[in-house]
Design a protein around this motif. Structure first.
Motif, PDB file in Angstrom:
ATOM      1  N   HIS A  17     -42.743  11.259 -50.849  1.00 41.88           N
ATOM      2  CA  HIS A  17     -43.773  11.617 -50.709  1.00 41.88           C
ATOM      3  C   HIS A  17     -45.033  10.847 -51.408  1.00 41.88           C
ATOM      4  O   HIS A  17     -44.808  10.841 -52.596  1.00 41.88           O
ATOM      5  N   ILE A  18     -46.312  10.708 -50.838  1.00 37.81           N
ATOM      6  CA  ILE A  18     -47.258   9.969 -51.717  1.00 37.81           C
ATOM      7  C   ILE A  18     -47.759  10.776 -52.909  1.00 37.81           C
ATOM      8  O   ILE A  18     -48.023  10.257 -53.948  1.00 37.81           O
ATOM      9  N   THR A 234     -55.536  16.269 -47.476  1.00 36.34           N
ATOM     10  CA  THR A 234     -56.022  15.314 -46.411  1.00 36.34           C
ATOM     11  C   THR A 234     -57.430  15.162 -46.560  1.00 36.34           C
ATOM     12  O   THR A 234     -58.201  16.026 -47.186  1.00 36.34           O
ATOM     13  N   LEU A 240     -51.748  18.005 -48.188  1.00 36.96           N
ATOM     14  CA  LEU A 240     -51.044  16.697 -47.545  1.00 36.96           C
ATOM     15  C   LEU A 240     -49.636  17.336 -47.624  1.00 36.96           C
ATOM     16  O   LEU A 240     -48.930  17.782 -48.616  1.00 36.96           O
ATOM     17  N   SER A 241     -48.840  16.907 -46.291  1.00 41.28           N
ATOM     18  CA  SER A 241     -47.345  17.173 -46.316  1.00 41.28           C
ATOM     19  C   SER A 241     -46.633  16.041 -45.670  1.00 41.28           C
ATOM     20  O   SER A 241     -47.417  14.952 -45.409  1.00 41.28           O
ATOM     21  N   LYS A 242     -45.465  15.954 -45.640  1.00 42.09           N
ATOM     22  CA  LYS A 242     -44.662  14.982 -45.302  1.00 42.09           C
ATOM     23  C   LYS A 242     -44.649  14.621 -43.740  1.00 42.09           C
ATOM     24  O   LYS A 242     -44.576  13.599 -43.227  1.00 42.09           O
ATOM     25  N   ASP A 244     -47.769  14.623 -42.361  1.00 37.89           N
ATOM     26  CA  ASP A 244     -48.871  13.800 -42.064  1.00 37.89           C
ATOM     27  C   ASP A 244     -48.756  12.382 -42.127  1.00 37.89           C
ATOM     28  O   ASP A 244     -47.731  11.780 -42.628  1.00 37.89           O
ATOM     29  N   ASN A 245     -49.527  11.650 -41.259  1.00 38.17           N
ATOM     30  CA  ASN A 245     -49.191   9.995 -41.207  1.00 38.17           C
ATOM     31  C   ASN A 245     -49.836   9.615 -42.653  1.00 38.17           C
ATOM     32  O   ASN A 245     -50.485  10.186 -43.290  1.00 38.17           O
ATOM     33  N   SER A 247     -47.916   9.404 -45.415  1.00 40.32           N
ATOM     34  CA  SER A 247     -47.689  10.417 -46.337  1.00 40.32           C
ATOM     35  C   SER A 247     -46.358   9.637 -47.422  1.00 40.32           C
ATOM     36  O   SER A 247     -46.358  10.232 -48.353  1.00 40.32           O
ATOM     37  N   THR A 248     -45.919   8.615 -46.979  1.00 39.08           N
ATOM     38  CA  THR A 248     -44.969   7.973 -47.614  1.00 39.08           C
ATOM     39  C   THR A 248     -45.256   6.561 -48.102  1.00 39.08           C
ATOM     40  O   THR A 248     -46.110   5.935 -47.340  1.00 39.08           O
ATOM     41  N   ASP A 251     -45.240   3.832 -45.164  1.00 35.27           N
ATOM     42  CA  ASP A 251     -46.338   4.203 -44.302  1.00 35.27           C
ATOM     43  C   ASP A 251     -47.301   2.856 -44.900  1.00 35.27           C
ATOM     44  O   ASP A 251     -47.987   2.684 -43.918  1.00 35.27           O
ATOM     45  N   LEU A 300     -57.112  12.497 -50.038  1.00 37.73           N
ATOM     46  CA  LEU A 300     -56.545  10.983 -49.652  1.00 37.73           C
ATOM     47  C   LEU A 300     -57.372  10.384 -48.578  1.00 37.73           C
ATOM     48  O   LEU A 300     -57.775  10.721 -47.402  1.00 37.73           O
TER      49      LEU A 300
END
Length: 467
Positions: A17-18, A234, A240-242, A244-245, A247-248, A251, A300
């Motif tokens: 995750h970011i 967000t 922010l969670s996994k 969400d677009n 998020s890694t 992505d 973010l």
């Protein structure tokens, strides 16, 4: 004081995750700033969800953004026996006890808490009960005997002093009834055995910190210093969670965000140094400190990431930029063939113009990379009789030019504009479509010079066959 040692401890149950990347970055930078060490611990005790591919992705992602750990990865599942040993020591010392509450009893306690709209705290039923009275048909858990008197003040290196009433910390489970250790026990034992001096993590771990400190104290171990960094939200203000677009790290890398740009963005996401915005890797290490971390969540912002990425694209050495583009194309698009490399390299000065990502540069480069031009139906309609006449005249004029450069092309195009009573778009658009397959893209002169006379004539002649 001991040499600074920090760690990042992800669970390999999914892609990194970011928010985890930023936590790893802050730990890494702090250690490097303090001439210390940074360690990677893989918390893989959830056997059902932990996957080797996720572990590989975590290590690869950290390396991609420039974070490399010292020594070998510390694998938590290999240390389970150490965790169990400490649980039993705590039991013998009187700092833990066996709890024989059934699952039904615990659920009833939780139900009553919900009815009263109170957070659930185990009622400590078995805290001081003689085991002789224990039921024979229930396998007990082992609970830590938390303090129930007074307050505890945490000197947090980011949040400042954080105080809590001890009786709000439940007697938490350290060994489940199947004999496996829980997170708070395992993390504490691992951090102690790894010699961690500073624990830097998200502020959603604060309650875990209060629990873990009590384990340290019960065992007589040196307590590390703690720093809890605000979470990333967000743009709408939600955690922010996994799900969400974006998020890694994958992505971001797949759309062509460069690792240096993303690292710079994450560095500034909740941390600041004077008014400085752009940091080299060396500057990041030199200036990073915990005092510069803010206390409020950060949002973010994709537009800001793109802006920083664009800055790096414009300022990076073009040799390095090509290497980034080449690697990106190999992974996500198509490999740039050897016979196209020189043309792409020599054209980067205009291919990167207005590009915010490596994907933008790739899209701008497709007319060079691809031998065949595919024109969509809407753009084909723009090649009307007048456009065909202009293309035909352009072919004849270009055929008589030996050296193609802007000085030769400009009067040629101006002549066609005048001759056909049109404007630059009227001449440039159909030629651009014939050469690239699209009415959008780099400037006409740049396209012609990048392809070269032979390739330009070849492509345009396919659209307007010459007699």
């Amino acid at each position: 004081m001991s040499k600074v040692a920090t760690r990042f401890a992800p669970s390999p149950t999914g892609a990194l995750h970011i928010g985890g990347v930023r936590t790893a970055l802050f730990n890494w930078l702090f250690s490097k700033n303090q001439k210390g060490t940074f360690h990677l611990r893989i918390e893989d005790t959830d056997k059902e969800r932990s996957k080797e591919e996720h572990k590989i992705q975590i290590i690869k992602s950290l390396k991609w953004i420039g974070i490399e750990h010292d020594g070998e990865e510390y694998i938590q599942s290999q240390k389970i026996e150490d965790h169990i040993k400490i649980a039993n020591e705590l039991l013998k010392k009187g700092n833990a006890y066996k709890c024989y509450c059934s699952a039904e009893e615990i659920e009833e306690q939780k139900k009553r808490a919900r009815q009263k709209k109170l957070p659930y705290i185990y009622n400590r039923k078995w805290r001081d009960v003689d085991e002789k009275n224990a039921p024979k048909d229930i396998k007990p858990v082992i609970r830590f005997k938390s303090k129930i008197q007074g307050n505890f003040k945490l000197k947090d290196l980011v949040q400042g002093d954080v105080e809590i009433e001890n009786n709000t910390i439940e007697d938490f489970i350290i060994l489940r009834n199947d004999g496996t250790p829980t997170y708070n026990l395992s993390a504490t034992v691992d951090d102690h055995q790894m010699g961690m001096t500073h624990i830097i993590r998200g502020d959603d771990h604060k309650i875990n910190t209060f629990k873990q400190i009590q384990i340290y104290q019960a065992m007589g171990w040196d307590v590390p210093k703690f720093a809890h960094i605000p979470l990333i939200h967000t743009i709408g203000g939600k955690k922010l969670s996994k799900r969400d677009n974006a998020s890694t790290l994958d992505d971001y890398s797949k759309i062509g965000i460069m690792p240096d740009a993303l690292r710079n963005y994450l560095l500034r996401l909740g941390w600041s140094y004077q008014d400085k915005e752009i940091f080299t890797l060396e500057e990041s290490i030199k200036y990073f400190n915990l005092e510069g971390i803010g206390k409020s969540p950060s949002k973010l912002d994709m537009s800001r990431i793109l802006s920083i990425n664009e800055h790096y694209i414009k300022t990076i050495n073009e040799k390095d930029l090509y290497q980034c583009l080449d690697e990106y194309c190999k992974i996500y698009k198509e490999e740039i063939r050897d016979d196209k490399e020189t043309k792409v390299k020599s054209s980067l000065s205009f291919l990167k113009n207005k590009a915010k990502t490596l994907e933008d540069i790739y899209n701008n480069s497709k007319f060079i990379i691809n031998n065949e031009v595919k024109i969509n139906e809407d753009d084909i309609k723009l090649i009307d009789d007048k456009a065909k006449k202009i293309i035909s005249e352009f072919i004849k004029e270009l055929s008589s030019i030996s050296n193609i450069n802007k000085e030769n092309l400009e009067p040629l195009v101006n002549n066609l504009i005048k001759k056909n009573d049109t404007n630059f778009k009227g001449v440039g658009q159909p030629i651009r479509i014939g050469l690239t397959g699209s009415k959008f893209g780099p400037g006409l002169y740049d396209i012609v010079m990048a392809l070269g006379k032979e390739e330009v004539l070849k492509r345009l002649t396919k659209i307007i066959p010459q007699n």
